[in-house]
Scaffold this active site. Sequence first.
Site, mmCIF file in Angstrom:
data_model
loop_
_atom_site.group_PDB
_atom_site.id
_atom_site.type_symbol
_atom_site.label_atom_id
_atom_site.label_comp_id
_atom_site.label_asym_id
_atom_site.label_seq_id
_atom_site.Cartn_x
_atom_site.Cartn_y
_atom_site.Cartn_z
ATOM 1 N N ASN A 204 0.821 -1.023 0.131
ATOM 2 C CA ASN A 204 0.070 -0.007 -0.035
ATOM 3 C C ASN A 204 0.936 1.391 -0.064
ATOM 4 O OD1 ASN A 204 1.010 -0.264 2.563
ATOM 5 N ND2 ASN A 204 -1.015 0.197 3.686
ATOM 6 N N SER A 374 -7.312 5.598 0.329
ATOM 7 C CA SER A 374 -6.959 4.718 -0.603
ATOM 8 C C SER A 374 -6.623 5.420 -1.921
ATOM 9 C CB SER A 374 -8.128 3.774 -1.035
ATOM 10 O OG SER A 374 -9.283 4.580 -1.923
ATOM 11 N N HIS A 398 -4.323 6.311 11.085
ATOM 12 C CA HIS A 398 -3.352 6.722 10.078
ATOM 13 C C HIS A 398 -3.681 6.345 8.707
ATOM 14 C CE1 HIS A 398 -3.394 2.332 9.471
ATOM 15 N NE2 HIS A 398 -2.276 2.471 8.722
ATOM 16 N N LYS A 474 2.501 3.630 -7.721
ATOM 17 C CA LYS A 474 2.674 2.449 -6.521
ATOM 18 C C LYS A 474 3.650 1.435 -6.946
ATOM 19 C CE LYS A 474 -0.348 -0.193 -5.188
ATOM 20 N NZ LYS A 474 0.542 -1.092 -5.212
#
Lengths: 475, 145
Positions: A204, A374, A398, A474
């Site tokens: 992530n 997200s 967080h 990512k």
Amino acid sequence: MVSIHGFNFKKREDSEFEMEKNYEGATLRIFAEEKLLTKMDQEVFLQGRNVAQLPGLVGPVLIMPDAHSGYGAPIGTVFATDAKSGFVSPGAVGYDINCGMRLITTNLFYAEIKNFLEKLLNLLFELVPAGVGRKGFLQVNRSELKKLVTEGVKYLIKSKGIGWVEDIKQIEESGNIDGADFSFVSQAAVDRGISQLATLGSGNHYLEIQKVEKIFNAKVAKALGINEINQIVVMVHCGSRGFGHQICSDYLRIFESRLSEFKIVLNDRQLVCAPIESQYAKRYLAAMAAAANFAFVNREAITSQIRRAFEKIIGRSAEELEMKLVYDVSHNMAKLEQHQIPDKIGGKLKREVLVHRKGATRSYPGQPVIIGGSMETGSYLLVGREEAMTKAFGSTAHGSGRTMSRARAKKMIKGQDLWQKMKNQGILVKSASWAGLAEEAGFAYKSISDVVKSVATAKLSEPVAYFKPVGNIKG
Amino acid sequence: MIQHNKWRVVDSKNIADINIEIYGKNEEDLFKNILQAFTEVITKIDSIKEKEELSLKITGKNLEELILNFIDQLIYLKDASFMLFRNGKFKLMFTKEGYSLFALLTGQKITNGLPIKTDIKALTLHKFKVVKLKNKFKVSLVFDI
């Protein structure tokens, strides 16, 4: 009373529930609106209860609204142990020591970069390696790594000319956790660290170009460099890479081999802990500090590459573009801190405690807090509130928190389809892996707005601004 | 992702990582399947070329520790040497001090062309279990990915 998965919770205040105590151990409190509490998976409560049964706890064990099941402790857990007679648990800090968030401003507006966004992302993808098996631009030897992880960001700036001096004061602990000792770091951690320095990683972790969508507190936002709607900012989420993971693995194994000596009974091996005063705990904390500094250095080095990419594509210097660091904050760490702890006669005593935060952000009054959502939904900038000090050892959430497994997310959408869907929403993505992209789909996470609403109504932190992603890298 | 009688992903409802069960008809077979499961989680194993060989000796005071040490070594080789392995030959020896595993692994360095699915960053101790069933071994584990 709210009942979920066979557990009963009593409401204490807005967005604050307490688990009915039918077990021996510390109190378990959950900061979440009822709608998030009822959606939490059963493992959160089982793992949270295991944490509450650890020895040497001071005060309650706290679960944040973004919590989801982890290994040992849920992701989104905060607890404290006494600084002298307590314990330290590497598993309750997490593998990715000092995984954290950083936010960088620009004075650009979305309309100015829209046409350059793809070029910018391509260059960022080249300059900030993401995924598996890619080396970063910062090549160091063992002795340089030693300096970097014992002196932190200051050494990176001074010795390598990477980063800005004014960034230092915008980093938690000024980018250098005291007490780091390289002699307690294994060679395996060193080797993994050298090959992964200045890289983003996978899972992530991300680098995201965002635009300011909403400002909730204009005065605080302005003081932090967030001035107008559609202003471009950059957010980074990553940690200590293989260096931190190896340190956590090493000390879990060392602690476990000494468990009979420590006379501790555990419900989960991953929660293995050692008395703070033991040589093993001291070594872990010194190695953990080194890993935390690695992460600060990693994010500063990545920031330097982000500034280079903007300079090259926009054609103005990073100084002209006002690419200032808003803040860099950890969400996986154990830290010695002073907190007011209730005593047995109804008063409060200031005590030094070791606060473990795993998937939870420090939230001291007025301190910037970055909660990353997200890749589809956006992220928030908040500031800590005074109440967080008394309610949550100065802590808050967080991130969004997963609602489904990675395997399930991949069954529901293909990476290529998600990429197209996001493009249609105006979010460009560069990913090292299609499968990795699918795992991070927005539907696999809770609503970031619900999480932020929970920490706001629980008075742990106050929203300042909301950002929408426009470009994402990512691993 | 390949799922067969050698190993399978257990889709626990709400976990951020990956929970796997790996089987082997004997200890050597178990290590071979561990290696292949590890590689298959990260990439498509068939895309790995057997260009390089590496011999390893791993020790552990029991089978469980031997497995932990072997997987730790695979993670280390991936991160520090960028190596992934497609196959391996394994020989297990038992002495008074414990187990020794001799492995000859074949694989390649990670290159840009290799299709990466995800990374394995650590082997957790959470739910880690090795059991000997009637005619096979079974390992349950959770990788931090």
